[in-house]
Design an enzyme around this catalytic site. Structure first.
Site, PDB file in Angstrom:
ATOM      1  N   GLU A  19      42.933  40.323  24.779  1.00  0.00           N
ATOM      2  CA  GLU A  19      43.248  41.447  25.670  1.00  0.00           C
ATOM      3  C   GLU A  19      43.177  42.780  24.938  1.00  0.00           C
ATOM      4  OE1 GLU A  19      46.588  40.180  28.889  1.00  0.00           O
ATOM      5  OE2 GLU A  19      47.228  40.045  26.825  1.00  0.00           O
ATOM      6  N   ASN A  30      45.154  50.011  48.550  1.00  0.00           N
ATOM      7  CA  ASN A  30      45.222  49.027  47.469  1.00  0.00           C
ATOM      8  C   ASN A  30      45.102  47.668  48.133  1.00  0.00           C
ATOM      9  OD1 ASN A  30      45.944  47.296  45.422  1.00  0.00           O
ATOM     10  ND2 ASN A  30      48.054  48.018  45.242  1.00  0.00           N
ATOM     11  N   GLY A  31      44.097  46.877  47.737  1.00  0.00           N
ATOM     12  CA  GLY A  31      43.924  45.563  48.357  1.00  0.00           C
ATOM     13  C   GLY A  31      42.466  45.325  48.700  1.00  0.00           C
ATOM     14  N   TRP A  52      41.078  50.540  40.889  1.00  0.00           N
ATOM     15  CA  TRP A  52      40.515  49.473  40.041  1.00  0.00           C
ATOM     16  C   TRP A  52      39.449  48.819  40.896  1.00  0.00           C
ATOM     17  CZ3 TRP A  52      39.851  44.143  39.807  1.00  0.00           C
ATOM     18  CH2 TRP A  52      39.695  43.591  38.540  1.00  0.00           C
ATOM     19  N   GLU A  58      49.047  31.862  23.863  1.00  0.00           N
ATOM     20  CA  GLU A  58      49.481  33.237  24.124  1.00  0.00           C
ATOM     21  C   GLU A  58      48.972  34.179  23.030  1.00  0.00           C
ATOM     22  OE1 GLU A  58      50.494  34.916  26.473  1.00  0.00           O
ATOM     23  OE2 GLU A  58      51.505  36.652  25.613  1.00  0.00           O
ATOM     24  N   CYS A 115      45.053  49.017  41.524  1.00  0.00           N
ATOM     25  CA  CYS A 115      45.185  50.304  42.208  1.00  0.00           C
ATOM     26  C   CYS A 115      46.633  50.776  42.307  1.00  0.00           C
ATOM     27  CB  CYS A 115      44.639  50.214  43.614  1.00  0.00           C
ATOM     28  SG  CYS A 115      42.955  49.635  43.710  1.00  0.00           S
ATOM     29  N   LYS A 141      46.576  37.381  23.735  1.00  0.00           N
ATOM     30  CA  LYS A 141      46.938  38.735  23.316  1.00  0.00           C
ATOM     31  C   LYS A 141      45.797  39.366  22.512  1.00  0.00           C
ATOM     32  CE  LYS A 141      50.683  39.697  25.030  1.00  0.00           C
ATOM     33  NZ  LYS A 141      50.005  39.015  26.124  1.00  0.00           N
ATOM     34  N   HIS A 196      38.221  17.698  18.241  1.00  0.00           N
ATOM     35  CA  HIS A 196      37.323  17.281  19.313  1.00  0.00           C
ATOM     36  C   HIS A 196      36.408  18.422  19.756  1.00  0.00           C
ATOM     37  CE1 HIS A 196      39.461  13.499  19.531  1.00  0.00           C
ATOM     38  NE2 HIS A 196      40.578  14.201  19.453  1.00  0.00           N
ATOM     39  N   ARG A 229      48.853  50.236  35.292  1.00  0.00           N
ATOM     40  CA  ARG A 229      48.409  49.149  36.160  1.00  0.00           C
ATOM     41  C   ARG A 229      46.928  48.825  35.961  1.00  0.00           C
ATOM     42  NH1 ARG A 229      52.029  48.475  40.500  1.00  0.00           N
ATOM     43  NH2 ARG A 229      50.413  47.722  41.890  1.00  0.00           N
ATOM     44  N   LYS A 244      47.522  45.637  34.953  1.00  0.00           N
ATOM     45  CA  LYS A 244      48.861  45.133  34.684  1.00  0.00           C
ATOM     46  C   LYS A 244      49.330  44.226  35.811  1.00  0.00           C
ATOM     47  CE  LYS A 244      52.806  44.960  32.577  1.00  0.00           C
ATOM     48  NZ  LYS A 244      52.785  43.996  31.462  1.00  0.00           N
TER      49      LYS A 244
HETATM   50  C1  G6P Z   1      47.778  40.387  34.414  1.00  0.00           C
HETATM   51  C2  G6P Z   1      48.493  41.060  33.249  1.00  0.00           C
HETATM   52  C3  G6P Z   1      49.121  39.999  32.354  1.00  0.00           C
HETATM   53  C4  G6P Z   1      50.049  39.108  33.174  1.00  0.00           C
HETATM   54  C5  G6P Z   1      49.332  38.502  34.377  1.00  0.00           C
HETATM   55  C6  G6P Z   1      50.312  37.842  35.328  1.00  0.00           C
HETATM   56  O1  G6P Z   1      46.681  39.683  33.948  1.00  0.00           O
HETATM   57  O2  G6P Z   1      47.587  41.844  32.507  1.00  0.00           O
HETATM   58  O3  G6P Z   1      49.857  40.630  31.321  1.00  0.00           O
HETATM   59  O4  G6P Z   1      50.531  38.084  32.359  1.00  0.00           O
HETATM   60  O5  G6P Z   1      48.661  39.524  35.130  1.00  0.00           O
HETATM   61  O6  G6P Z   1      51.134  38.841  35.874  1.00  0.00           O
HETATM   62  P1  G6P Z   1      52.596  38.644  36.398  1.00  0.00           P
HETATM   63  O7  G6P Z   1      53.041  40.022  36.748  1.00  0.00           O
HETATM   64  O8  G6P Z   1      52.512  37.742  37.595  1.00  0.00           O
HETATM   65  O9  G6P Z   1      53.394  38.037  35.302  1.00  0.00           O
END
Ligand code: G6P
Length: 612
Positions: free
Chosen positions: A492, A100-101, A74, A485, A2, A489, A508, A27, A607
């Site tokens: 996502e 937000n929360g 969100w 990673e 949010c 990616k 395994h 976000r 985000k």
């Molecule tokens: C969300 C974002 C990721 C990020 C993660 C941790 O899932 O989409 O890109 O790595 O949060 O966020 P931070 O701001 O704590 O690195």
């Protein structure tokens, strides 16, 4: 998650709030809304979908007013819909609120209010809190500020809220606990937002509101109070951020822009810190706490998502160079399982946003148990930066694309410098190795530039494999977290099911998945694991898997076995993840684009995950 924007002052609020909401789109959200007060009353507009859908919904409507609050939602309580979108309006029609929360004890309060005859037009916890405030205000015949204070003492959960009363067109009341809120101070006007990006062109002077504070914001006045009604002195910070940093600057997507910014963001992160000529690494947060860090019995890296992967790489680097045992914890697990924290333990919190709820709460509980908290954070002034005992910023600038790219390499750069400094202080590194690794780090920005100079090969590979339903990412040693990673990616951005695994571990289980339809991405740069990973590639080829490799420039063995290869310059294996990760960022970017997806705002993702 949010996003919150508010404006009060002489200008029209609507365009400022709408533009601000668009800046916060990164976000992640599923609906948007705005409330405005003008001389004829309060107007509330809200819509499922994008901010542009909200704009369409307000065409021809009364959008005037010098006070406004806006929200991107969100969904947590209740599906994305017009009625669940914020702002919410109190039963008596006088109050409008965005939030937000999460209010955890909303159900019992809702029951209480229902018994008194309150009606709810949404499924949200926010509407419950708002009516709770209205109820307190009426019953106690008190001010809105007082009613809010009483309500906040009763609720359990996290919040950043903005609240307006249609009978008072010169006040926004705001409060925060656990969800971010920053107030921009203009001349005779104030801006409120989840971060400073919505108002960066209007003012650089900001106040970060702390947990358990209430802000009474008028055009020409800002009063901060704690929940005990005592005035607090607002601490004004000057922002070092330019408007260009939050715009696309000619790139098609923020993600692509941020990938291409990495030579300069890594350079900025190293600048003034990595002084190779004098053999010095200057980082005040570490210098001032070097005894604690060098004498740590144990280091625990706490993070989520991509930042957790940076922690995993750092585990390898710290154990190798500093000889300190390291554990890497998902913040969400760490916070709930009553971890053992002893004196002499150091927690390194890694976070791009500095606002991730799980990381924040994990730190708060570790801090309460006496741990020393060191924050590796990108967002300046964020909550994690502020609750840490010490820290080092990654200086990657605002990261807007939901998938983290430049913040990740910034985290690696900081963590490498940190490990080098601690190793030097402990005497666990030779002078030669220390200087050599400094030089290796210094060379990274130029090497990243080389990778980015021509990305056409990576784009072609992405287009070739874009329709694969699954993918496997394998790596060993320092490149194992890079494989994780890479898989994250791809998931996502392109919604392709992808798994990362240590290359040896694939025997395994995951090897059962290998067919001639499965792309297997090997992170196989020249390092001490190289011979082993060559064997792993052969094992996949023997089962007709399609191999895409990340290999070192000049290597001929891996490319001769792989179906497709993406090259990176040679580097010391400790530093290599800063390079081997770049082709994987580009690969997922180009797959996502080839599939026609919104790579900057992938579905369901946020985000900044400000709820648990
Ligand atoms: C969300 C974002 C990721 C990020 C993660 C941790 O899932 O989409 O890109 O790595 O949060 O966020 P931070 O701001 O704590 O690195």
């Amino acid at each position: 998650m949010c996003g919150i924007v508010g404006y009060i002052g002489p200008r029209e609020a609507y365009p400022i709030v709408i533009k601000g909401l668009k800046r916060l789109e990164y976000r992640g959200y599923d609906s948007a809304g705005i409330s405005l007060i003008n001389s004829s009353g309060m107007n509330v507009y809200k819509k499922k979908g994008k901010v542009t859908d909200l704009e369409e919904a307000t065409l021809g409507k009364d959008i005037s007013g010098h006070i406004g609050i806006g929200h991107t939602r969100w969904a947590t309580h209740g599906e994305p819909s017009d009625r669940n979108a914020h702002p919410h309006t109190s039963n008596d029609g006088s109050l409008s609120m965005i939030h937000n929360g999460i209010i955890e004890n909303y159900a019992s309060i809702k029951q209480e209010l229902s018994n008194k005859g309150y009606q709810f037009s949404s499924d949200t916890d926010t509407e419950v809190l708002l009516n709770f405030i209205q109820d307190i205000k009426q019953n106690n015949n008190c001010s809105l500020e007082e009613a809010l204070r009483i309500a906040l003492k009763r609720i359990v959960g996290a919040y950043c809220i903005l609240l307006i009363d249609k009978n008072d067109n010169n006040t926004i009341i705001a409060a925060r606990k656990g969800s971010p809120l920053v107030i921009g101070i203009g001349k005779g006007e104030h801006f409120l937002a989840s971060d400073a990006t919505p108002f960066i062109e209007y003012t650089k002077e900001v106040v970060y509101v702390n947990d358990y504070e209430i802000a009474i914001v008028r055009a020409d006045e800002l009063i901060l109070k704690n929940l005990g009604n005592e005035k607090q002195t607002p601490f004004i910070t000057k922002l070092d951020m330019e408007l260009a940093a939050v715009e696309k600057g000619g790139y098609k997507h923020f993600m692509l822009k941020e990938i291409h910014e990495q030579p300069s963001t890594i350079f900025d992160c190293l600048r003034g810190r990595l002084l190779t000529h004098s053999g010095e690494i200057r980082m005040a947060g570490i210098d001032n706490n070097i005894d604690k860090l060098a004498n740590a019995n144990r280091i625990v890296m706490v993070a989520c998502g991509t930042s957790w992967h940076a922690g995993l790489i750092a585990e390898y680097v710290f154990e190798e160079l500093c000889r300190i045992p390291v554990e890497v914890e998902y913040a969400s697990e760490f916070r709930y399982r009553n971890p053992v924290i002893n004196e002499g333990d150091v927690i390194i919190a890694i976070s791009q946003s500095g606002e991730t709820a799980d990381t924040l709460v994990a730190l708060e509980s570790a801090k309460a148990k006496g741990a020393f908290i060191f924050g590796v954070v990108n967002a300046v002034g964020s909550s994690i930066a502020r609750i840490s005992h010490a820290g080092a910023y990654t200086h990657a600038g605002p990261e807007i694309g939901v998938a983290s790219t430049k913040a990740f390499t910034g985290q690696l750069a900081v963590l490498n410098m940190m490990a080098l400094k601690i190793a030097k202080a402990k005497g666990t590194i030779t002078e030669d190795r220390y200087i050599n690794l400094m030089k290796e780090l210094e060379a990274v920005p130029e090497k990243v530039k080389e990778i980015l100079a021509d990305t056409s090969n990576i784009k072609a590979i992405a287009e070739k494999y874009k329709d694969a339903p699954d993918a496997l990412f394998l790596g060993r040693g320092y490149n194992f977290p890079v494989a994780l990673e890479g898989a994250l990616k791809l998931k996502e951005i392109s919604y392709i099911h992808a798994e990362g695994y240590p290359a040896a571990e694939m025997k395994h289980g995951p090897i059962a998945l290998v067919t001639d339809k499965l792309p297997v991405v090997f992170v196989a740069t020249k390092d001490s694991y190289y011979e082993k990973i060559v064997s792993n590639v052969q094992e996949i080829k023997a089962r007709k898997g399609m191999v895409i490799a990340v290999a070192t420039v000049g290597d001929t063995v891996i490319p001769s076995m792989a179906d497709d290869t993406m090259f990176v310059p040679d580097a010391d294996e400790l530093i290599a993840p800063l390079l081997s990760t770049i082709p994987l960022q580009l690969l997922s970017y180009y797959v996502g684009v080839a599939k026609g997806y919104n790579v900057d705002m992938p579905r369901n993702l946020a985000k900044s995950v400000t709820v648990e």
